[in-house]
Design an enzyme around this catalytic site. Structure first.
Site, PDB file in Angstrom:
ATOM      1  N   CYS A   1       0.870  -1.186   0.000  1.00 50.58           N
ATOM      2  CA  CYS A   1       0.000   0.000   0.000  1.00 50.58           C
ATOM      3  C   CYS A   1       0.905   1.233   0.000  1.00 50.58           C
ATOM      4  O   CYS A   1       2.102   1.129  -0.312  1.00 50.58           O
ATOM      5  CB  CYS A   1      -0.975  -0.027   1.171  1.00 50.58           C
TER       6      CYS A   1
ATOM      7  N   ASP B   1      -8.150   3.842   0.963  1.00 49.12           N
ATOM      8  CA  ASP B   1      -7.212   4.307   1.988  1.00 49.12           C
ATOM      9  C   ASP B   1      -8.019   4.810   3.206  1.00 49.12           C
ATOM     10  O   ASP B   1      -8.808   5.738   3.077  1.00 49.12           O
ATOM     11  CB  ASP B   1      -6.399   5.455   1.367  1.00 49.12           C
TER      12      ASP B   1
ATOM     13  N   ASN C   1       2.311   1.505   4.292  1.00 39.50           N
ATOM     14  CA  ASN C   1       2.613   0.231   4.974  1.00 39.50           C
ATOM     15  C   ASN C   1       2.356   0.324   6.473  1.00 39.50           C
ATOM     16  O   ASN C   1       3.055  -0.278   7.274  1.00 39.50           O
ATOM     17  CB  ASN C   1       4.062  -0.227   4.686  1.00 39.50           C
TER      18      ASN C   1
ATOM     19  N   CYS D   1      -1.375   0.732   7.334  1.00 33.75           N
ATOM     20  CA  CYS D   1      -2.796   0.375   7.478  1.00 33.75           C
ATOM     21  C   CYS D   1      -3.137  -0.867   6.649  1.00 33.75           C
ATOM     22  O   CYS D   1      -3.240  -1.970   7.185  1.00 33.75           O
ATOM     23  CB  CYS D   1      -3.701   1.539   7.072  1.00 33.75           C
ATOM     24  N   ARG D   2      -3.329  -0.680   5.340  1.00 30.02           N
ATOM     25  CA  ARG D   2      -3.904  -1.759   4.531  1.00 30.02           C
ATOM     26  C   ARG D   2      -2.982  -2.956   4.337  1.00 30.02           C
ATOM     27  O   ARG D   2      -3.411  -4.103   4.555  1.00 30.02           O
ATOM     28  CB  ARG D   2      -4.326  -1.199   3.151  1.00 30.02           C
ATOM     29  N   SER D   3      -1.726  -2.729   3.933  1.00 26.57           N
ATOM     30  CA  SER D   3      -0.879  -3.905   3.629  1.00 26.57           C
ATOM     31  C   SER D   3      -0.462  -4.695   4.871  1.00 26.57           C
ATOM     32  O   SER D   3      -0.428  -5.925   4.803  1.00 26.57           O
ATOM     33  CB  SER D   3       0.311  -3.547   2.736  1.00 26.57           C
TER      34      SER D   3
HETATM   35  P1  4NP Z   1      -1.770   2.817   4.087  1.00 26.22           P
HETATM   36  O1  4NP Z   1      -2.422   4.159   4.670  1.00 26.22           O
HETATM   37  O2  4NP Z   1      -1.218   3.185   2.704  1.00 26.22           O
HETATM   38  O3  4NP Z   1      -2.927   1.880   4.000  1.00 26.22           O
HETATM   39  O4  4NP Z   1      -0.686   2.404   5.047  1.00 26.22           O
HETATM   40  C1  4NP Z   1      -1.770   5.393   4.715  1.00 26.22           C
HETATM   41  C2  4NP Z   1      -0.785   5.608   5.641  1.00 26.22           C
HETATM   42  C3  4NP Z   1      -0.152   6.834   5.738  1.00 26.22           C
HETATM   43  C4  4NP Z   1      -0.522   7.854   4.879  1.00 26.22           C
HETATM   44  C5  4NP Z   1      -1.502   7.638   3.945  1.00 26.22           C
HETATM   45  C6  4NP Z   1      -2.129   6.400   3.855  1.00 26.22           C
HETATM   46  N1  4NP Z   1       0.100   9.127   4.982  1.00 26.22           N
HETATM   47  O5  4NP Z   1      -0.287  10.032   4.227  1.00 26.22           O
HETATM   48  O6  4NP Z   1       1.017   9.299   5.812  1.00 26.22           O
END
Ligand code: 4NP
Length: 155
Positions: A10, A127, A13, A15-17
């Site tokens: 993702c 997201d 790294n 939340c989703r992955s």
């Molecule tokens: P992820 O979520 O891609 O599912 O881990 C996010 C984590 C951090 C951010 C955006 C999405 N950020 O903008 O810091």
């Protein structure tokens, strides 16, 4: 069944992955296939390198029976050699991965994780970072569906 390695990817790294990693590791353990399937996760960016998953993701995961302990890391060039399948959460992850892939063979390993869903029709895992609780629960719902399909596909 031959040995397989899968990398979930993702943006951050956190939340989703790592959630996908936690779900897939649980399913693989229940199926007795821990020795056959290697699972990891990574981000297309390094904003959160070294951090545990987001506290909201960990809490929602815990409520659904998953303990997330992965530390965020950015994807590296060797990952494209070392993994058989590289699964993106959304269009932006997919295009970043296609751009980073060093070879056409590496590009062919990149797929959308939602291709493995059978109960949901959404073509990406949204997201959850800037949203509320429902976003985190949707991530888990989609990823449980996808990981069930993924396990069937690799068995
Ligand atoms: P992820 O979520 O891609 O599912 O881990 C996010 C984590 C951090 C951010 C955006 C999405 N950020 O903008 O810091």
């Amino acid at each position: 069944m031959k040995n397989t390695s899968i990398l979930f990817v993702c943006l951050g790294n956190i939340c989703r992955s790592p959630m996908a990693e936690g779900i897939m590791k649980t399913y693989i353990q229940k199926a007795g296939l821990t020795h056959k399937i290697h699972i990891d996760s990574a981000g297309t960016h390094n904003y959160h390198e070294g951090e545990l998953p987001d506290a909201r993701m960990r809490q929602h995961a815990f409520q659904r029976g998953y303990d997330l302990t992965h530390r965020s890391r950015p994807i590296k060039t060797e990952d494209f050699d070392n993994f058989d399948l590289i699964l993106a959460m959304d269009d932006s992850n997919l295009s970043d991965l296609m751009r980073k892939a060093p070879t056409v063979e590496a590009q062919q390993k990149i797929k959308r994780i939602t291709d493995y869903c059978s109960r949901h029709t959404l073509d990406h895992v949204p997201d959850p970072y800037y949203g509320g609780a429902e976003g985190f629960n949707l991530v888990i719902d989609l990823l449980e569906d996808a990981c069930e399909g993924l396990l069937k596909a690799i068995k």
